[in-house]
Scaffold this motif. Structure first.
Motif, PDB file in Angstrom:
ATOM      1  N   GLU A   1       1.028  -1.275  -0.064  1.00  0.00           N
ATOM      2  CA  GLU A   1      -0.011   0.033  -0.217  1.00  0.00           C
ATOM      3  C   GLU A   1       0.912   1.213   0.040  1.00  0.00           C
ATOM      4  OE1 GLU A   1      -3.157  -0.538  -0.251  1.00  0.00           O
ATOM      5  OE2 GLU A   1      -3.344  -2.684   0.481  1.00  0.00           O
ATOM      6  N   PRO A   2       0.330   2.454  -0.307  1.00  0.00           N
ATOM      7  CA  PRO A   2       1.313   3.462  -0.105  1.00  0.00           C
ATOM      8  C   PRO A   2       2.131   3.734   1.223  1.00  0.00           C
ATOM      9  CG  PRO A   2      -0.892   4.143  -1.134  1.00  0.00           C
ATOM     10  CD  PRO A   2      -1.144   2.680  -0.709  1.00  0.00           C
ATOM     11  N   ASP A   3       3.229   3.821   0.812  1.00  0.00           N
ATOM     12  CA  ASP A   3       4.333   4.110   2.014  1.00  0.00           C
ATOM     13  C   ASP A   3       4.410   2.877   3.059  1.00  0.00           C
ATOM     14  OD1 ASP A   3       5.869   5.705   3.397  1.00  0.00           O
ATOM     15  OD2 ASP A   3       4.599   6.201   4.918  1.00  0.00           O
ATOM     16  N   VAL A   4       4.120   1.885   2.600  1.00  0.00           N
ATOM     17  CA  VAL A   4       4.085   0.616   3.221  1.00  0.00           C
ATOM     18  C   VAL A   4       4.891  -0.582   2.406  1.00  0.00           C
ATOM     19  CG1 VAL A   4       2.970  -1.414   4.266  1.00  0.00           C
ATOM     20  CG2 VAL A   4       2.216   1.052   4.570  1.00  0.00           C
ATOM     21  N   HIS A   5       5.918  -1.301   3.014  1.00  0.00           N
ATOM     22  CA  HIS A   5       6.543  -2.431   2.248  1.00  0.00           C
ATOM     23  C   HIS A   5       6.262  -3.799   2.977  1.00  0.00           C
ATOM     24  CE1 HIS A   5       9.891   0.429   0.636  1.00  0.00           C
ATOM     25  NE2 HIS A   5       8.725   0.279  -0.158  1.00  0.00           N
ATOM     26  N   GLU A   6       6.213  -4.870   2.220  1.00  0.00           N
ATOM     27  CA  GLU A   6       5.985  -6.132   2.789  1.00  0.00           C
ATOM     28  C   GLU A   6       6.903  -7.138   2.599  1.00  0.00           C
ATOM     29  OE1 GLU A   6       2.352  -8.053   1.318  1.00  0.00           O
ATOM     30  OE2 GLU A   6       0.988  -6.287   1.494  1.00  0.00           O
ATOM     31  N   LEU A   7       6.967  -8.025   3.610  1.00  0.00           N
ATOM     32  CA  LEU A   7       7.978  -9.021   3.284  1.00  0.00           C
ATOM     33  C   LEU A   7       7.139 -10.340   3.776  1.00  0.00           C
ATOM     34  CD1 LEU A   7       9.820  -6.796   4.420  1.00  0.00           C
ATOM     35  CD2 LEU A   7      11.583  -8.603   5.233  1.00  0.00           C
ATOM     36  N   ARG A   8       6.758 -11.124   2.594  1.00  0.00           N
ATOM     37  CA  ARG A   8       5.948 -12.245   2.727  1.00  0.00           C
ATOM     38  C   ARG A   8       6.558 -13.633   2.962  1.00  0.00           C
ATOM     39  NH1 ARG A   8       0.280 -11.798   3.118  1.00  0.00           N
ATOM     40  NH2 ARG A   8      -0.440  -9.813   2.122  1.00  0.00           N
ATOM     41  N   GLY A   9       6.005 -14.603   3.775  1.00  0.00           N
ATOM     42  CA  GLY A   9       6.491 -15.798   3.972  1.00  0.00           C
ATOM     43  C   GLY A   9       8.047 -15.979   4.202  1.00  0.00           C
ATOM     44  N   VAL A  10       8.337 -15.373   5.517  1.00  0.00           N
ATOM     45  CA  VAL A  10       9.664 -15.104   6.121  1.00  0.00           C
ATOM     46  C   VAL A  10       9.485 -16.594   7.157  1.00  0.00           C
ATOM     47  CG1 VAL A  10      11.402 -14.045   7.298  1.00  0.00           C
ATOM     48  CG2 VAL A  10       9.625 -12.771   5.824  1.00  0.00           C
ATOM     49  N   PRO A  11      10.417 -17.318   6.696  1.00  0.00           N
ATOM     50  CA  PRO A  11      10.567 -18.638   7.890  1.00  0.00           C
ATOM     51  C   PRO A  11      11.062 -18.115   9.064  1.00  0.00           C
ATOM     52  CG  PRO A  11      11.654 -19.304   5.669  1.00  0.00           C
ATOM     53  CD  PRO A  11      11.121 -17.778   5.557  1.00  0.00           C
ATOM     54  N   TYR A  12      10.436 -18.488  10.236  1.00  0.00           N
ATOM     55  CA  TYR A  12      11.083 -18.101  11.479  1.00  0.00           C
ATOM     56  C   TYR A  12      11.436 -19.046  12.421  1.00  0.00           C
ATOM     57  CZ  TYR A  12       6.547 -19.064  13.939  1.00  0.00           C
ATOM     58  OH  TYR A  12       5.330 -19.430  14.470  1.00  0.00           O
ATOM     59  N   ALA A  13      10.890 -20.365  12.177  1.00  0.00           N
ATOM     60  CA  ALA A  13      11.297 -21.678  13.057  1.00  0.00           C
ATOM     61  C   ALA A  13      11.044 -22.855  12.264  1.00  0.00           C
ATOM     62  CB  ALA A  13      10.319 -21.716  14.108  1.00  0.00           C
ATOM     63  N   GLU A  14      11.723 -23.882  12.332  1.00  0.00           N
ATOM     64  CA  GLU A  14      11.806 -25.121  12.039  1.00  0.00           C
ATOM     65  C   GLU A  14      11.387 -26.182  13.321  1.00  0.00           C
ATOM     66  OE1 GLU A  14      15.636 -25.970  10.637  1.00  0.00           O
ATOM     67  OE2 GLU A  14      15.392 -24.944   8.606  1.00  0.00           O
ATOM     68  N   VAL A  15      10.394 -26.861  13.040  1.00  0.00           N
ATOM     69  CA  VAL A  15       9.869 -27.567  13.934  1.00  0.00           C
ATOM     70  C   VAL A  15      10.094 -29.141  13.486  1.00  0.00           C
ATOM     71  CG1 VAL A  15       7.828 -28.392  15.323  1.00  0.00           C
ATOM     72  CG2 VAL A  15       8.151 -25.846  14.714  1.00  0.00           C
ATOM     73  N   GLU A  16      10.631 -29.806  13.998  1.00  0.00           N
ATOM     74  CA  GLU A  16      10.808 -31.349  13.671  1.00  0.00           C
ATOM     75  C   GLU A  16       9.467 -31.942  13.164  1.00  0.00           C
ATOM     76  OE1 GLU A  16      12.973 -34.747  12.553  1.00  0.00           O
ATOM     77  OE2 GLU A  16      13.866 -32.557  13.270  1.00  0.00           O
TER      78      GLU A  16
END
Length: 295
Positions: free
Chosen positions: A29-44
Motif C-alpha cells: 500500500e502507499p508508504d508500506v513495504h511487505e516481506l511475505r512468507g519469512v521462515p521463523y522456525a523449524e519444527v521437527e
C-alpha cells in the motif's frame, strides 16, 4: 561427509531461519513495504513456520514498535494475514494501515489443532518473538515495545502470550472476543464435550484434563504485573460468550493490572451485526490504544 565438512543432508536443507537471508521488501500500500512468507522456525516433523511483515515505507527515527498479530479460526484453521471477515474488503488493508501509523506488523503462523496440541501454538508464538528479537537490527524493530493483537482463538493465544512471556515482556494486548476460560461452561461451550474446538486444541475434553485446561486459560495466569489489556467483545457473541472478556477484565482489575473492557451492543462474533463504520471505529480505538502503549 563432503569436502566442506558438511553432510549432504545438511547441504540440501534450506538455511536455518536464524541466519537465512531476508526476502526483499516489496512495495504494498502507499508508504508500506511487505516481506511475505519469512521462515521463523523449524519444527521437527512439521511444516516450516512463517510470518509476514508490514513495515512503513518511509524512514522513521529509531527502531519501530511492533504489533504481533495472532489470527483466529478456532485453533483449527485460519490464515496468518486475516484479521477477520469484516476487514477482508478494506483498502488499504488493516495491517498496512497499522504499518502506515509507524508500527512494524508481524503476522505469524502457528501450528493448528490438526497438527499439534497445546501448548504447541503458544510455543510457536514465543518462537516468533525470539526470531523477531534476533533479527531486530536487520528489520529495524524494537521487540521490547511489542503489542500483541489477536482475534477469537488468536485472542486466546495473544492473552496467554501477554500474561506469560517475559523475554522480552510485552507492553500490552488488544484482544478481540477471545476465550479466557476453558474450565467452565459458558454460552454454548461445555468442558465435558470432546468435540469442541477447545477440546481439539487441548487434545482431550477440558473436563478430562483439568490441569491442562487451567494452564491453557488466560484467567489462570492473571497477575499484578500483567501489561495493559484492551478487551473488546460483542454482547451478543454466540460463539465465544461475552462473559469471557468480562471475567478476564474483572480478574485483571482485582490484580491491580490496567485493563479496559469495551463490550459492543448488537455485535455477534467477528463483529457480525455491526455497520462498517462501527467496525472501523473499533479498529481505530484499538490502534489508538496500541499507540499510547509505545509512545
Amino acid at each position: 561427509m563432503t569436502a566442506t565438512g558438511h553432510s549432504l543432508r545438511e547441504l540440501i536443507a534450506a538455511p536455518h531461519p536464524d541466519h537465512a537471508p531476508l526476502p526483499s521488501r516489496a512495495p504494498s500500500e502507499p508508504d508500506v513495504h511487505e516481506l511475505r512468507g519469512v521462515p521463523y522456525a523449524e519444527v521437527e516433523g512439521s511444516r516450516p513456520l512463517e510470518l509476514d511483515l508490514w513495515l512503513p515505507g518511509s524512514s522513521r527515527p529509531g527502531p519501530l514498535p511492533l504489533v504481533l498479530f495472532v489470527h483466529g479460526g478456532a485453533w483449527r484453521r485460519g490464515r496468518r494475514d486475516d484479521m477477520g471477515m469484516r476487514t477482508r474488503h478494506w483498502a488499504p488493508r488493516p495491517f498496512a494501515r497499522i504499518a502506515a501509523e509507524g508500527f512494524a506488523v508481524a503476522c505469524a503462523d502457528y501450528r493448528l489443532s490438526g497438527e499439534a496440541t497445546f501448548p504447541a501454538p503458544l510455543d510457536d508464538l514465543r518462537a516468533a518473538l525470539r526470531w523477531l528479537t534476533l533479527r531486530s537490527a536487520e528489520l529495524g524493530i524494537d521487540t521490547s515495545r511489542t503489542v500483541v493483537w489477536g482475534e477469537s482463538a488468536g485472542g486466546h493465544l495473544a492473552s496467554l502470550l501477554a500474561l506469560t512471556h517475559a523475554d522480552p515482556a510485552l507492553v500490552g494486548a488488544v484482544i478481540w472476543y477471545g476465550p479466557s476460560d476453558l474450565t467452565a461452561a459458558r454460552g454454548r461451550f461445555t468442558p465435558e464435550d470432546a468435540t469442541t474446538p477447545e477440546a481439539l486444541m487441548l487434545g482431550t475434553a477440558p473436563a478430562a484434563a483439568p490441569e491442562l485446561a487451567r494452564g491453557a486459560s488466560p484467567l489462570t495466569h492473571v497477575h499484578a504485573d500483567a501489561p495493559p489489556f484492551l478487551l473488546v467483545h460483542g454482547e451478543q457473541d454466540t460463539m465465544v460468550d461475552c462473559s469471557h472478556s468480562r471475567s478476564l477484565a474483572s480478574a485483571l482489575e482485582q490484580a491491580g493490572s490496567p485493563v479496559e473492557l469495551r463490550t459492543v451492543q448488537r455485535a455477534d462474533h467477528g463483529w457480525l451485526g455491526l455497520s462498517d463504520v462501527q467496525v472501523e471505529g473499533l479498529f481505530a480505538h484499538s490502534l489508538a490504544f496500541a499507540h499510547r502503549l509505545v509512545a
